[in-house]
Write a protein that holds these residues in place. Structure first.
Motif, PDB file in Angstrom:
ATOM      1  N   VAL A   1      53.511 138.700 -60.974  1.00  0.00           N
ATOM      2  CA  VAL A   1      54.486 139.530 -61.681  1.00  0.00           C
ATOM      3  C   VAL A   1      55.178 138.748 -62.794  1.00  0.00           C
ATOM      4  O   VAL A   1      55.551 139.315 -63.828  1.00  0.00           O
ATOM      5  CB  VAL A   1      55.516 140.091 -60.679  1.00  0.00           C
ATOM      6  CG1 VAL A   1      56.684 140.746 -61.397  1.00  0.00           C
ATOM      7  CG2 VAL A   1      54.845 141.107 -59.749  1.00  0.00           C
ATOM      8  N   SER A   2      55.335 137.437 -62.622  1.00  0.00           N
ATOM      9  CA  SER A   2      56.035 136.620 -63.616  1.00  0.00           C
ATOM     10  C   SER A   2      55.221 136.410 -64.883  1.00  0.00           C
ATOM     11  O   SER A   2      55.780 136.042 -65.925  1.00  0.00           O
ATOM     12  CB  SER A   2      56.398 135.259 -63.016  1.00  0.00           C
ATOM     13  OG  SER A   2      57.288 135.411 -61.927  1.00  0.00           O
ATOM     14  N   ARG A   3      53.901 136.628 -64.813  1.00  0.00           N
ATOM     15  CA  ARG A   3      53.080 136.445 -66.012  1.00  0.00           C
ATOM     16  C   ARG A   3      53.421 137.506 -67.057  1.00  0.00           C
ATOM     17  O   ARG A   3      53.665 138.651 -66.746  1.00  0.00           O
ATOM     18  CB  ARG A   3      51.594 136.560 -65.645  1.00  0.00           C
ATOM     19  CG  ARG A   3      51.107 135.423 -64.750  1.00  0.00           C
ATOM     20  CD  ARG A   3      49.717 135.701 -64.219  1.00  0.00           C
ATOM     21  NE  ARG A   3      49.292 134.678 -63.273  1.00  0.00           N
ATOM     22  CZ  ARG A   3      48.295 134.832 -62.401  1.00  0.00           C
ATOM     23  NH1 ARG A   3      47.616 135.973 -62.381  1.00  0.00           N
ATOM     24  NH2 ARG A   3      47.990 133.863 -61.575  1.00  0.00           N
ATOM     25  N   GLY A   4      53.423 137.103 -68.281  1.00  0.00           N
ATOM     26  CA  GLY A   4      53.716 138.041 -69.362  1.00  0.00           C
ATOM     27  C   GLY A   4      55.184 138.128 -69.723  1.00  0.00           C
ATOM     28  O   GLY A   4      55.545 138.791 -70.696  1.00  0.00           O
ATOM     29  N   VAL A   5      56.058 137.483 -68.952  1.00  0.00           N
ATOM     30  CA  VAL A   5      57.482 137.457 -69.288  1.00  0.00           C
ATOM     31  C   VAL A   5      57.734 136.168 -70.058  1.00  0.00           C
ATOM     32  O   VAL A   5      57.819 135.092 -69.484  1.00  0.00           O
ATOM     33  CB  VAL A   5      58.358 137.517 -68.021  1.00  0.00           C
ATOM     34  CG1 VAL A   5      59.836 137.569 -68.404  1.00  0.00           C
ATOM     35  CG2 VAL A   5      57.986 138.721 -67.170  1.00  0.00           C
ATOM     36  N   HIS A   6      57.827 136.280 -71.393  1.00  0.00           N
ATOM     37  CA  HIS A   6      57.833 135.071 -72.221  1.00  0.00           C
ATOM     38  C   HIS A   6      58.941 135.059 -73.274  1.00  0.00           C
ATOM     39  O   HIS A   6      59.076 134.088 -74.020  1.00  0.00           O
ATOM     40  CB  HIS A   6      56.486 134.911 -72.920  1.00  0.00           C
ATOM     41  CG  HIS A   6      56.028 136.162 -73.627  1.00  0.00           C
ATOM     42  ND1 HIS A   6      56.541 136.541 -74.831  1.00  0.00           N
ATOM     43  CD2 HIS A   6      55.123 137.105 -73.255  1.00  0.00           C
ATOM     44  CE1 HIS A   6      55.969 137.690 -75.199  1.00  0.00           C
ATOM     45  NE2 HIS A   6      55.096 138.050 -74.266  1.00  0.00           N
ATOM     46  N   ASP A   7      59.740 136.129 -73.367  1.00  0.00           N
ATOM     47  CA  ASP A   7      60.849 136.126 -74.322  1.00  0.00           C
ATOM     48  C   ASP A   7      61.894 137.122 -73.835  1.00  0.00           C
ATOM     49  O   ASP A   7      61.730 137.776 -72.805  1.00  0.00           O
ATOM     50  CB  ASP A   7      60.378 136.465 -75.736  1.00  0.00           C
ATOM     51  CG  ASP A   7      59.657 137.802 -75.820  1.00  0.00           C
ATOM     52  OD1 ASP A   7      59.892 138.671 -74.947  1.00  0.00           O
ATOM     53  OD2 ASP A   7      58.855 138.001 -76.749  1.00  0.00           O
ATOM     54  N   GLU A   8      62.994 137.225 -74.603  1.00  0.00           N
ATOM     55  CA  GLU A   8      64.082 138.081 -74.135  1.00  0.00           C
ATOM     56  C   GLU A   8      63.709 139.565 -74.155  1.00  0.00           C
ATOM     57  O   GLU A   8      64.258 140.357 -73.385  1.00  0.00           O
ATOM     58  CB  GLU A   8      65.331 137.856 -74.977  1.00  0.00           C
ATOM     59  CG  GLU A   8      65.176 138.193 -76.453  1.00  0.00           C
ATOM     60  CD  GLU A   8      66.401 137.777 -77.244  1.00  0.00           C
ATOM     61  OE1 GLU A   8      67.157 138.664 -77.687  1.00  0.00           O
ATOM     62  OE2 GLU A   8      66.594 136.560 -77.411  1.00  0.00           O
ATOM     63  N   ASN A   9      62.756 139.958 -75.011  1.00  0.00           N
ATOM     64  CA  ASN A   9      62.348 141.365 -75.048  1.00  0.00           C
ATOM     65  C   ASN A   9      61.572 141.763 -73.799  1.00  0.00           C
ATOM     66  O   ASN A   9      61.836 142.806 -73.195  1.00  0.00           O
ATOM     67  CB  ASN A   9      61.508 141.632 -76.299  1.00  0.00           C
ATOM     68  CG  ASN A   9      62.334 141.559 -77.567  1.00  0.00           C
ATOM     69  OD1 ASN A   9      63.497 141.958 -77.579  1.00  0.00           O
ATOM     70  ND2 ASN A   9      61.748 141.041 -78.630  1.00  0.00           N
ATOM     71  N   THR A  10      60.604 140.920 -73.406  1.00  0.00           N
ATOM     72  CA  THR A  10      59.868 141.225 -72.179  1.00  0.00           C
ATOM     73  C   THR A  10      60.774 141.092 -70.961  1.00  0.00           C
ATOM     74  O   THR A  10      60.626 141.838 -69.978  1.00  0.00           O
ATOM     75  CB  THR A  10      58.652 140.298 -72.033  1.00  0.00           C
ATOM     76  OG1 THR A  10      59.068 138.921 -72.181  1.00  0.00           O
ATOM     77  CG2 THR A  10      57.607 140.609 -73.081  1.00  0.00           C
ATOM     78  N   ALA A  11      61.731 140.164 -71.001  1.00  0.00           N
ATOM     79  CA  ALA A  11      62.681 140.049 -69.898  1.00  0.00           C
ATOM     80  C   ALA A  11      63.529 141.317 -69.789  1.00  0.00           C
ATOM     81  O   ALA A  11      63.764 141.831 -68.689  1.00  0.00           O
ATOM     82  CB  ALA A  11      63.572 138.833 -70.098  1.00  0.00           C
ATOM     83  N   GLY A  12      63.985 141.821 -70.927  1.00  0.00           N
ATOM     84  CA  GLY A  12      64.765 143.049 -70.903  1.00  0.00           C
ATOM     85  C   GLY A  12      63.960 144.232 -70.386  1.00  0.00           C
ATOM     86  O   GLY A  12      64.489 145.093 -69.677  1.00  0.00           O
TER      87      GLY A  12
END
Length: 412
Positions: free
Chosen positions: A276-287
């Motif tokens: 699930v953590s893959r692909g979360v690489h900046d504040e936009n994907t985190a949001g």
């Protein structure tokens, strides 16, 4: 003359395939497992030790633990700043060794005041652990702390499960020596973690502009992410605090469902957190993941709330189904939270920023039992829906809030 290509590296087989390829990350993994294994033993049986062996009333135990939690809020920020200045390896190892010394003092307590004094110091260890470990993780993460944190979170939950199993044997024996052995093992786990970390290469303090004062407290973008994360961290009190009381006192589901939902939650983390953590690489994907988490939290809480009233097997199905949805939200939230904590912080101030980030969630976790007792447990379905609506709104609003704060900072 033809150049012969080097032979490919031999494929790793068996358990080695589950470990990171980086030596430093493997050392951190073993240290984390050791520390969390001890934590699983102590957390599972500590309340019983304080009440059945030391002889303290449950109310006094709650007061001591709350005092420690409040002291820990300040300790996390201060120790994180020390890790930035003196180097994270040195500070984190010191915290682990101090943790072993402090926890061992629980074997000597015999009154409320001695328990309260030790609890105040012990409560500082976990926040100090988190804030001093953050720059250490960043230093060995090869540029991807979110992926490493996801992996370590799976390791932590696996170790906690094993530690809880060991504690179960001591609880079954239910004797003073058995409980004391768990306390001693917890202290040894802290020390063992520190000794393992000695094998890490030297990690110097981060280089960068030396700024005076608390830069993190003036960073609007980071504070907005910290605020959203703090509210959504209310989810961590649901499996361990809210659900056991709800299942036993408000539903007709069998009592073994308490263990089943906790195991299901832990299994999701162990098996799926890295993916699930893959692909979360900046504040936009985190949001984006924060928004998904808010939706999943609201849906999962609604299903679990509906377990009050139906037959035992219908209630069981609603509880297990609700936990599955809720656990998926927890995975998205953890990935997004990690990206906010690391991605929005300057590398040379990671400890200070992580301390401030943990301050917000620490406050929420301290007040979570009171909030959940007042709303879901006190009001029933309306209270569950209020908590679900709160998490949904904050999750959906996280991305635009952080984006707005970023534009405000850029214009300033």
């Amino acid at each position: 003359m033809a150049v012969t290509a080097p032979p490919p590296a031999p494929a790793r087989s068996g358990p080695r395939r589950l470990l990171p390829t980086s030596p430093a990350q493997r050392i951190l993994t073993f240290a984390t497992f050791t520390n969390s294994f001890g934590g699983g033993m102590f957390t599972t049986a500590s309340a019983l030790y304080f009440t059945r062996v030391v002889g303290l009333p449950a109310e006094q135990v709650a007061i001591g633990l709350f005092g420690g939690a409040m002291a820990g809020l300040i300790a996390g920020v201060l120790v994180g700043r020390l890790a930035d200045r003196w180097g994270p390896k040195r500070v984190h190892i010191t915290v682990m060794l101090l943790g072993g010394a402090v926890i061992s003092c629980f074997t000597l307590i015999g009154s409320f005041w001695s328990f309260f004094a030790v609890s105040l110091v012990a409560g500082m260890i976990i926040p100090a652990d988190v804030s001093s470990k953050a720059p250490l993780i960043r230093a060995v993460a090869d540029g991807n702390p979110t992926a490493l944190i996801g992996y370590l979170r799976s390791v932590i939950n696996l170790a906690l499960a094993f530690g809880s199993i060991v504690a179960g044997f001591a609880i079954q024996i239910d004797s003073r020596p058995a409980y004391l052995a768990l306390v001693v093992c917890r202290a040894l786990a802290y020390v063992g973690c520190g000794l393992i970390l000695l094998r890490l290469p030297r990690i110097a303090a981060a280089t960068g502009k030396k700024e005076r004062g608390w830069t993190a407290l003036r960073d609007r973008t980071y504070l907005s992410a910290t605020s959203a994360n703090a509210v959504l961290s209310l989810n961590y009190a649901v499996p361990g605090f809210l659900l056991p009381l709800w299942i036993v006192e408000h539903t007709s589901a069998p009592r073994w469902v308490v263990s089943a939902v906790l195991v299901l939650n832990m299994a999701f983390v162990v098996l799926l957190q890295v993916k699930v953590s893959r692909g979360v690489h900046d504040e936009n994907t985190a949001g984006q993941r924060m928004a998904w988490a808010g939706v999943a939290f609201a849906a999962g809480l609604t299903l679990m709330a509906l377990a009050d009233g139906p037959s035992r097997w219908t209630a069981t199905g609603l509880l297990l189904g609700g936990m599955a949805v809720f656990a998926l939200g927890e995975l998205w939230f953890a990935a997004a939270s990690t990206q906010y904590c690391f991605g929005l912080a300057p590398a040379h101030l990671q400890g200070q920023y992580a301390g401030v980030f943990g301050l917000g969630s620490g406050v929420m976790q301290a007040v979570a039992p009171a909030v959940l007792s007042l709303l879901p447990l006190g009001m029933g379905l309306p209270g569950w829906l209020l908590i679900g609506a709160l998490l949904l709104c904050v999750g959906l609003g996280s991305r635009p809030l952080v984006a707005w704060a970023g534009r405000e900072r850029a214009s300033a």
